[in-house]
Design an enzyme around this catalytic site. Structure first.
Site, mmCIF file in Angstrom:
data_model
loop_
_atom_site.group_PDB
_atom_site.id
_atom_site.type_symbol
_atom_site.label_atom_id
_atom_site.label_comp_id
_atom_site.label_asym_id
_atom_site.label_seq_id
_atom_site.Cartn_x
_atom_site.Cartn_y
_atom_site.Cartn_z
ATOM 1 N N THR A 1 29.997 14.433 -35.574
ATOM 2 C CA THR A 1 29.820 13.711 -36.821
ATOM 3 C C THR A 1 29.845 14.666 -38.007
ATOM 4 O O THR A 1 29.522 15.835 -37.855
ATOM 5 C CB THR A 1 28.449 13.017 -36.708
ATOM 6 O OG1 THR A 1 28.553 12.072 -35.673
ATOM 7 C CG2 THR A 1 27.989 12.373 -37.965
ATOM 8 N N GLY B 1 25.684 4.168 -33.515
ATOM 9 C CA GLY B 1 24.676 5.225 -33.460
ATOM 10 C C GLY B 1 23.814 5.245 -34.708
ATOM 11 O O GLY B 1 23.721 4.263 -35.448
ATOM 12 N N ASP B 2 23.189 6.383 -34.946
ATOM 13 C CA ASP B 2 22.263 6.517 -36.077
ATOM 14 C C ASP B 2 22.971 6.721 -37.415
ATOM 15 O O ASP B 2 22.415 6.394 -38.470
ATOM 16 C CB ASP B 2 21.347 7.724 -35.845
ATOM 17 C CG ASP B 2 22.145 9.023 -35.711
ATOM 18 O OD1 ASP B 2 23.129 9.039 -34.934
ATOM 19 O OD2 ASP B 2 21.825 10.001 -36.406
HETATM 20 N N1 ASP Z 1 24.959 10.714 -34.135
HETATM 21 C C1 ASP Z 1 26.269 10.270 -33.774
HETATM 22 C C2 ASP Z 1 26.202 9.018 -32.959
HETATM 23 O O1 ASP Z 1 25.321 8.899 -32.134
HETATM 24 C C3 ASP Z 1 27.022 11.292 -33.001
HETATM 25 C C4 ASP Z 1 27.089 12.650 -33.639
HETATM 26 O O2 ASP Z 1 26.225 13.027 -34.411
HETATM 27 O O3 ASP Z 1 28.062 13.359 -33.380
HETATM 28 O O4 ASP Z 1 27.060 8.174 -33.121
#
Ligand code: ASP
Length: 316
Positions: free
Chosen positions: A182, A212-213
């Site tokens: 991300t 996701g978050d």
């Molecule tokens: N946090 C992101 C998700 O869970 C993944 C990431 O940070 O690469 O979608």
């Protein structure tokens, strides 16, 4: 004049020097520096923190190396579904999108949601319809394709070994394969306003419309001039359950902690205890910043008007 500062990240995980070639390492560092410069240029010209984080994230979305925009990971069905959010600390205005396809820069769409939708969070087909209405730039599926992400997905797609397996062993494998990745930015502008933005393709082989978050305000992205601006990266499920970004803000607001202490508490204790592998970047209105992770590495960078200008990948 405030202390103009921008921090960026390009994902956290088991990023080890021994897994990297010198060429790839240079490509990542160059990409981080380019994004940092783009965001900093906005701040230097007196632009807003919101526009600075947007500019930095656009550069990272446009770079195939990162799991956001071009180069996003593949879902179980073999397509890209992207999530993004942006938040302005001065007024707590926020915009987010999830599960969007074909949108070249999901962070630009999130910004458009913040400014012109009367809503905070749009998803899927509706978010795409809004993108078309706002004249947001779209791209064909080939634009988002990368061989690297495709091969990653191919090795997972026929198994049920997808990203939501919580066992430690499997999580390690996922991290090593850099299925996280991300991108995000936080900034403090010349007027002492702060903002945060995050953008992602999510996790490889995700299904059932998993989110996701990253686009969830308070979990992966948060900004409040009273406290801090935060953008997270890591295993999204524990970050959501920990309400990670907002936790940092609460520790500052209600416990009087500094940004650094609040981030330490959240990343090194709260998230770690929940198997929440990953990290975050943060700034406050004084231009203090921190970039913290409990994983082996995090693509990251910081630039400010005190002469700091650094990009890095691995742990200390
Ligand atoms: N946090 C992101 C998700 O869970 C993944 C990431 O940070 O690469 O979608």
């Amino acid at each position: 004049m405030s202390n103009i500062t921008i921090c960026i990240h390009g994902g956290a995980g088991t990023i080890l020097k021994e897994d990297m070639t010198p060429e790839l390492e240079k490509a990542y560092l160059d990409a981080l520096q380019t994004a940092l410069n783009a965001g900093y240029a906005v701040l230097e010209e007196g632009g807003t923190a919101v526009n600075a984080v947007k500019a930095a994230v656009v550069v990272l979305e446009d770079n195939v190396l990162f799991n956001a925009g071009k180069g996003s990971v593949f879902t179980k069905k073999g397509v890209q579904e992207m999530d993004a959010a942006i938040m302005s600390g001065i007024d707590l205005e926020a915009g987010a999108v999830s599960g969007v396809r074909s949108v070249r820069n999901p962070v630009v769409l999130a910004n458009e949601v913040m400014l012109h939708s009367n809503h905070v969070f749009l998803s899927g087909k509706g978010a795409n319809d809004f993108a078309i209405k706002q004249g947001i730039k779209l791209e064909p599926d080939e634009y988002f394709f990368s061989q690297f992400r495709y091969d990653q997905w191919k090795s997972l797609r026929d198994s049920d070994n997808y990203s939501l397996d919580h066992t430690h062993h499997h999580l390690d494998e996922l991290m090593r394969d850099k299925k996280f990745g991300t991108v995000g930015a936080v900034a403090c502008d010349v007027n002492g306003n702060i903002a945060a933005a995050t953008s992602t393709g999510g996790m490889t082989n995700k299904k059932y419309g998993r989110i996701g978050d990253s686009p969830v305000i308070g979990a992966g992205t948060y900004a409040n001039n009273q406290t801090c601006a935060i953008s997270c990266t890591g295993h999204g499920e524990p970050f959501i359950k920990a309400v990670a970004a907002h936790t940092v803000s609460c520790l500052m607001e209600y416990k009087g902690m500094t940004l650094q202490d609040a981030m330490e508490e959240t990343v090194m204790h709260k998230l770690k205890n929940m198997d929440g592998e990953g990290g975050m970047i943060g700034v406050d209105v004084q231009g203090n910043f921190s970039m913290l992770f409990n994983s082996a590495g995090m693509y990251r960078g910081v630039k400010n008007d005190k002469g700091i200008n650094e990009v890095a990948i691995y742990g200390k």
